[in-house]
Design an enzyme around this catalytic site. Sequence first.
Site, PDB file in Angstrom:
ATOM      1  N   TYR A  78      73.750  25.800  70.613  1.00 51.96           N
ATOM      2  CA  TYR A  78      72.758  26.929  70.535  1.00 51.96           C
ATOM      3  C   TYR A  78      73.491  28.129  70.534  1.00 51.96           C
ATOM      4  CZ  TYR A  78      68.987  30.203  71.394  1.00 51.96           C
ATOM      5  OH  TYR A  78      68.425  31.359  71.404  1.00 51.96           O
ATOM      6  N   ASN A 133      79.992  25.650  74.616  1.00 54.72           N
ATOM      7  CA  ASN A 133      78.811  26.655  74.674  1.00 54.72           C
ATOM      8  C   ASN A 133      78.053  26.203  75.935  1.00 54.72           C
ATOM      9  OD1 ASN A 133      77.102  28.596  73.370  1.00 54.72           O
ATOM     10  ND2 ASN A 133      75.573  27.153  73.174  1.00 54.72           N
ATOM     11  N   SER A 180      75.355  23.868  75.358  1.00 55.55           N
ATOM     12  CA  SER A 180      75.882  22.453  74.904  1.00 55.55           C
ATOM     13  C   SER A 180      77.394  22.550  74.889  1.00 55.55           C
ATOM     14  CB  SER A 180      75.316  21.993  73.824  1.00 55.55           C
ATOM     15  OG  SER A 180      73.752  21.782  74.078  1.00 55.55           O
ATOM     16  N   SER A 185      71.807  21.379  78.839  1.00 56.22           N
ATOM     17  CA  SER A 185      73.087  21.286  78.215  1.00 56.22           C
ATOM     18  C   SER A 185      73.021  19.988  77.516  1.00 56.22           C
ATOM     19  CB  SER A 185      74.388  21.308  78.991  1.00 56.22           C
ATOM     20  OG  SER A 185      75.398  21.392  78.414  1.00 56.22           O
ATOM     21  N   GLY A 186      73.328  20.137  76.093  1.00 57.99           N
ATOM     22  CA  GLY A 186      73.501  18.747  75.214  1.00 57.99           C
ATOM     23  C   GLY A 186      74.965  18.596  75.211  1.00 57.99           C
TER      24      GLY A 186
END
Length: 382
Positions: free
Chosen positions: A136, A208, A247, A285-286
Amino acid sequence: MGEKRARDLGVTVGNLPAGPNNAITDVEGVRVGHSTIIRGEGPLVVGEGPVRTGVTVVCPREGFTRENPVFAGSHRFNGNGEMTGLEWIREAGALETPVAVTNTHSVGVVRDALVAAEFEQSTEEYWVLPVVAETYDGTLNDINGQHVGPKHLREALAQARTGSVTEGSVGGGTGMICHEFKGGIGTASRRLTEEAGGWTVGALVQSNYGRRDMLRVDGAPVGRVLTTERVPSPYEEVDWSPAGTGSIIVILATDAPLLPTQCDRLAQRASIGLGRMGGGCDDASGDIFLAFATGNRGLPGSGLPNPPATVPLATIPNGRMTPLFYAAAEATEEAILNALLAAGTVTGRDGITAHGLTPDLLLSALDEARPFCARQYQGRRV
């Protein structure tokens, strides 16, 4: 790659040597390309900008991947994110397209553009399930404007090269934030000794994620030194995106002849590198990892006519995997650090600024953090 990489500053991560480019492209045949979109400044106007985004591609082999797939595997460390195409990789164990990374709201258009690009290269009538991942970038970028289009994916593919890799605020990493500094694209590699097989493992990250106070470099708690009072956080300027939101995507490549289940195991070890840097604990967070292995050739593509009855394969025993695991962890850790050092300071939508982790900041923080760490243990009984 410039002069802002960790090793240029004398900061070495781990014990294994790096490859000649210290990049994922040290795995023979792997190519990386970017398309970067930077436009406008000032207040956000959805659809107009400011724009700080892009797309990055990793091509697993020279030529057309569909005609020479690679074994692959994945790991979902935390699933607050997206990587398309993983179900077929889990089922069939093969990667048959380039891998693209972009922002969250551009996954669909990049996936569709990869489909179109695949069919431009071949007239065969078959289906394709491209792998496209996201993080994102809406804190700095007009993410809802969906400024990444098919032409940007084509540009990244056209620019995909072996050799050195541009890092930092480029391609899919243009608008990303990491540990409340400017983040982005980073890469690194590790070369095993001949006794351990002589294989190479390379990592490319789109970073990120993370909180400032959790940032560690080579074990030193530099995030506790470089507080947000000392270097402001971009999240202090917004109320919709708290620290820790974001993420990380990790792509691992190796020339070792691994089977799909071994690729799964290799992908898991990216979580070690992420943890060493201070990430991996945020619900928002991914953290999704993909690993592919180029050591086997001649795998038939899915859906192509007249596949052979059998295909000869090579592999290494699981008991020989340990050095590869260390290499994956170290390469991931250093790739994140390289992304931070290369990113620079970026101001995006609404004047929000993500400050870069400069070499001077890092080196001074390391000097301060090690005594800081030692003071914590003074007077404690071991």
